[in-house]
Design a protein around this motif. Structure first.
Motif, short mmCIF file in Angstrom:
data_model
loop_
_atom_site.label_atom_id
_atom_site.label_comp_id
_atom_site.label_asym_id
_atom_site.label_seq_id
_atom_site.Cartn_x
_atom_site.Cartn_y
_atom_site.Cartn_z
N VAL A 105 0.86 -1.18 0.00
CA VAL A 105 0.00 0.00 0.00
C VAL A 105 0.89 1.23 0.00
O VAL A 105 2.09 1.17 0.31
CB VAL A 105 -0.94 0.01 1.22
CG1 VAL A 105 -1.91 -1.15 1.17
CG2 VAL A 105 -0.14 -0.02 2.52
N SER A 106 0.32 2.35 -0.34
CA SER A 106 1.04 3.61 -0.38
C SER A 106 0.69 4.46 0.84
O SER A 106 -0.40 4.33 1.41
CB SER A 106 0.70 4.38 -1.67
OG SER A 106 1.00 3.61 -2.81
N ILE A 129 2.99 2.13 8.16
CA ILE A 129 2.50 3.19 7.27
C ILE A 129 1.24 3.78 7.87
O ILE A 129 0.46 3.07 8.53
CB ILE A 129 2.25 2.62 5.86
CG1 ILE A 129 3.57 2.09 5.27
CG2 ILE A 129 1.65 3.66 4.93
CD1 ILE A 129 3.42 1.41 3.93
N ASP A 130 1.02 5.07 7.64
CA ASP A 130 -0.16 5.76 8.16
C ASP A 130 -1.42 5.01 7.73
O ASP A 130 -1.66 4.79 6.54
CB ASP A 130 -0.19 7.18 7.63
CG ASP A 130 -1.30 8.01 8.27
OD1 ASP A 130 -1.95 7.51 9.20
OD2 ASP A 130 -1.51 9.16 7.83
N ASP A 131 -2.24 4.58 8.70
CA ASP A 131 -3.39 3.71 8.42
C ASP A 131 -4.73 4.40 8.55
O ASP A 131 -5.77 3.72 8.52
CB ASP A 131 -3.36 2.50 9.34
CG ASP A 131 -3.45 2.91 10.81
OD1 ASP A 131 -3.42 4.12 11.10
OD2 ASP A 131 -3.55 2.00 11.68
N ARG A 132 -4.80 5.71 8.68
CA ARG A 132 -6.10 6.37 8.89
C ARG A 132 -7.02 6.21 7.69
O ARG A 132 -8.22 5.94 7.84
CB ARG A 132 -5.87 7.85 9.19
CG ARG A 132 -5.20 8.11 10.54
CD ARG A 132 -4.89 9.59 10.72
NE ARG A 132 -3.90 10.03 9.73
CZ ARG A 132 -3.49 11.29 9.62
NH1 ARG A 132 -3.99 12.23 10.41
NH2 ARG A 132 -2.59 11.63 8.71
N ILE A 133 -6.48 6.37 6.51
CA ILE A 133 -7.31 6.22 5.31
C ILE A 133 -7.83 4.79 5.20
O ILE A 133 -9.01 4.55 4.87
CB ILE A 133 -6.51 6.61 4.06
CG1 ILE A 133 -6.12 8.09 4.12
CG2 ILE A 133 -7.28 6.29 2.79
CD1 ILE A 133 -5.25 8.54 2.97
N TYR A 134 -7.00 3.83 5.51
CA TYR A 134 -7.38 2.43 5.35
C TYR A 134 -8.37 1.99 6.43
O TYR A 134 -9.23 1.14 6.18
CB TYR A 134 -6.13 1.57 5.36
CG TYR A 134 -5.18 1.95 4.25
CD1 TYR A 134 -5.42 1.56 2.94
CD2 TYR A 134 -4.06 2.75 4.50
CE1 TYR A 134 -4.56 1.91 1.91
CE2 TYR A 134 -3.20 3.11 3.48
CZ TYR A 134 -3.45 2.70 2.19
OH TYR A 134 -2.61 3.08 1.18
N ARG A 135 -8.29 2.59 7.60
CA ARG A 135 -9.31 2.32 8.62
C ARG A 135 -10.67 2.86 8.19
O ARG A 135 -11.70 2.22 8.41
CB ARG A 135 -8.89 2.93 9.95
CG ARG A 135 -7.73 2.21 10.62
CD ARG A 135 -7.45 2.78 12.00
NE ARG A 135 -6.33 2.10 12.61
CZ ARG A 135 -6.40 0.94 13.25
NH1 ARG A 135 -7.56 0.32 13.36
NH2 ARG A 135 -5.32 0.38 13.78
N GLN A 140 -16.20 1.91 5.94
CA GLN A 140 -17.13 2.06 4.82
C GLN A 140 -17.55 0.69 4.28
O GLN A 140 -18.73 0.47 3.97
CB GLN A 140 -16.46 2.88 3.72
CG GLN A 140 -17.36 3.16 2.52
CD GLN A 140 -16.65 3.98 1.46
OE1 GLN A 140 -15.44 4.17 1.54
NE2 GLN A 140 -17.38 4.45 0.48
N ALA A 141 -16.62 -0.23 4.18
CA ALA A 141 -16.95 -1.57 3.70
C ALA A 141 -17.86 -2.30 4.67
O ALA A 141 -18.77 -3.04 4.26
CB ALA A 141 -15.66 -2.37 3.46
N ARG A 254 -13.04 -7.53 3.11
CA ARG A 254 -11.79 -8.26 3.30
C ARG A 254 -10.62 -7.55 2.63
O ARG A 254 -9.51 -7.48 3.17
CB ARG A 254 -11.93 -9.68 2.75
CG ARG A 254 -12.77 -10.59 3.64
CD ARG A 254 -12.61 -12.04 3.24
NE ARG A 254 -13.09 -12.31 1.91
CZ ARG A 254 -14.33 -12.65 1.59
NH1 ARG A 254 -15.25 -12.76 2.55
NH2 ARG A 254 -14.69 -12.88 0.34
N LEU A 255 -10.86 -7.00 1.42
CA LEU A 255 -9.80 -6.25 0.74
C LEU A 255 -9.39 -5.03 1.56
O LEU A 255 -8.18 -4.73 1.69
CB LEU A 255 -10.28 -5.82 -0.65
CG LEU A 255 -10.42 -6.94 -1.69
CD1 LEU A 255 -11.00 -6.39 -2.98
CD2 LEU A 255 -9.07 -7.59 -1.95
N ALA A 256 -10.37 -4.32 2.08
CA ALA A 256 -10.05 -3.17 2.91
C ALA A 256 -9.29 -3.57 4.16
O ALA A 256 -8.35 -2.88 4.59
CB ALA A 256 -11.33 -2.41 3.27
N GLN A 257 -9.66 -4.72 4.73
CA GLN A 257 -8.97 -5.20 5.92
C GLN A 257 -7.54 -5.63 5.59
O GLN A 257 -6.61 -5.39 6.37
CB GLN A 257 -9.74 -6.37 6.53
CG GLN A 257 -9.22 -6.81 7.88
CD GLN A 257 -9.35 -5.75 8.93
OE1 GLN A 257 -10.41 -5.15 9.10
NE2 GLN A 257 -8.27 -5.49 9.66
#
Length: 398
Positions: A105-106, A129-135, A140-141, A254-257
């Motif tokens: 991930v970026s 890596i900063d995980d705020r966006i991915y959380r 959302q998912a 699952r992809l988001a996780q």
């Protein structure tokens, strides 16, 4: 003139000539032949020096040294009796499973809790890596999954409602059937009564109309029942689509996780780190090389000429000297041979379909497993140059 002669220095008396005894009237002596004096350069006088005799032990030592020298030359040039017993090459290197660590991930690097060349265990955190966006994407998912599950539950409720309506329609069909039965009985009585004039034609027509209405009502009830059945089937068929939507929403979750989990970069195996190529605060994209993990399991790849591999086989003993260890030797055994020459794995293949052909000896890679319990084996690093020797007289042959 006399004065000049007086002034000149007196001349030295010349050496007197030897008197000729014949001329002097002396009696001539009988001439005896004189012996010639020996020339030391032409006929040197005989010498009495002789070299000292060598002892038996000295002779044996000289012979032994000469024999060792000859054997050393034969061994160095691989001549009989040392020919064909071993094959060597300096085109050999230590290899290992060097794993390049890259993020999936970026984002911005928030921490790098390891140092250069550190020993790590499998699962140990190497960077984050900063995980705020991915959380947020995970949340959302999860909401999308809940919405799809609600739609699926609504479909189940709609099916139950349609099934209840179908039961009501069954009752309507039974009622219409009863009305039709009564109308048919009235029609039979009316036919008998109108024949003997007990009822008028008008009453007979009314009874007939009631029969026709009962028949139509039964058909209508049956049609409603069929519509209700199709409504239930429609709900069931639509549920498959809703179930697929739920599965897709769960896959997105699952992809988001996975993306969220990938914000924490961990060591895939035990080993030693390379130089760290990333620092805290740097922005990295997916696939950026951050560092490498080098496991301690190493082996040797020796590239022998194809003619040298004629007698090589798995299990034969091998030894190799390591340049980085001052030429120290370690032992091992042949573990496997390459299925093809190195040129077959090249991206650009050599084209020999021309008139100008020069035969070039190909190289066959031989994998040598290092024998355990060798202290110096812990100092081996992938990429080190070695000189490999294989004893083709040991073990099986091909």
């Amino acid at each position: 003139m006399n004065d000049e002669k007086a002034d000149m220095p007196p001349e030295k008396d010349s050496a007197p000539l030897p008197a000729d005894p014949v001329a002097a009237g002396a009696p001539a002596a009988e001439a005896t032949p004189a012996e010639p004096e020996p020339d030391p350069q032409v006929d040197p006088p005989p010498s009495s020096w002789r070299p000292p005799e060598k002892k038996k032990t000295t002779v044996i030592a000289i012979v032994a040294i000469a024999l060792v020298a000859v054997l050393a030359v034969l061994f160095a040039w691989k001549l009989p009796p040392f020919a064909g017993g071993a094959e060597r090459t300096d085109n050999a290197y230590v290899r290992g499973r060097v794993t390049v660590i890259s993020p999936q991930v970026s984002g911005y690097v928030t921490s790098v809790p390891v140092q250069d060349f550190a020993e790590v265990k499998a699962g140990q955190v190497l960077a984050t890596i900063d995980d705020r966006i991915y959380r947020a994407r995970v949340a959302q998912a999860e909401a999308n999954v809940a919405a799809q599950q609600a739609s699926l539950a609504n479909s189940a409720q709609a099916q139950r409602s349609r099934e209840v309506a179908t039961n009501s329609q069954d009752a309507g069909v039974a009622n219409a059937q009863a009305q039709l039965t009564r109308a048919e009985a009235d029609m039979r009585r009316a036919r008998k009564l109108v024949a003997d004039g007990s009822i008028s034609t008008r009453e007979f027509d009314q009874t007939r109309a009631a029969l026709l209405a009962a028949q139509a009502a039964l058909q209508q009830a049956r049609a409603s029942r069929a519509i209700g059945t199709q409504d239930v089937r429609t709900v069931v068929v639509g549920r498959a689509g809703l179930e697929a939507s739920v599965a897709a929403a769960k896959a997105q979750l699952r992809l988001a996780q996975i993306d969220l989990d990938n914000t924490v970069i961990r060591a895939p195996t035990d080993g030693q780190l390379s130089e760290i190529g990333v620092r805290q605060g740097a922005y990295v994209s997916a696939g950026t090389q951050l560092l490498s993990v080098v496991p301690h399991n190493v082996w040797v790849i020796a590239n022998f000429k194809e003619a040298q591999t004629g007698k090589m086989a798995v299990g034969q003993r091998a030894r190799f000297s390591v340049d980085a260890l001052g030429g120290a030797e370690l032992t091992g055994r042949i573990e496997n041979l390459s299925p093809a020459a190195g040129s077959e794995f090249a991206v650009l293949k050599a084209d020999n379909a021309t008139g100008n052909f020069v035969k070039v000896a190909q190289r066959i890679a031989v994998r040598i497993a290092i024998d355990p319990k060798q202290p110096l084996a812990r100092r081996l690093r992938p990429g080190m140059s070695v000189e490999a020797h294989v004893d083709t007289n040991s073990g099986p042959r091909r």
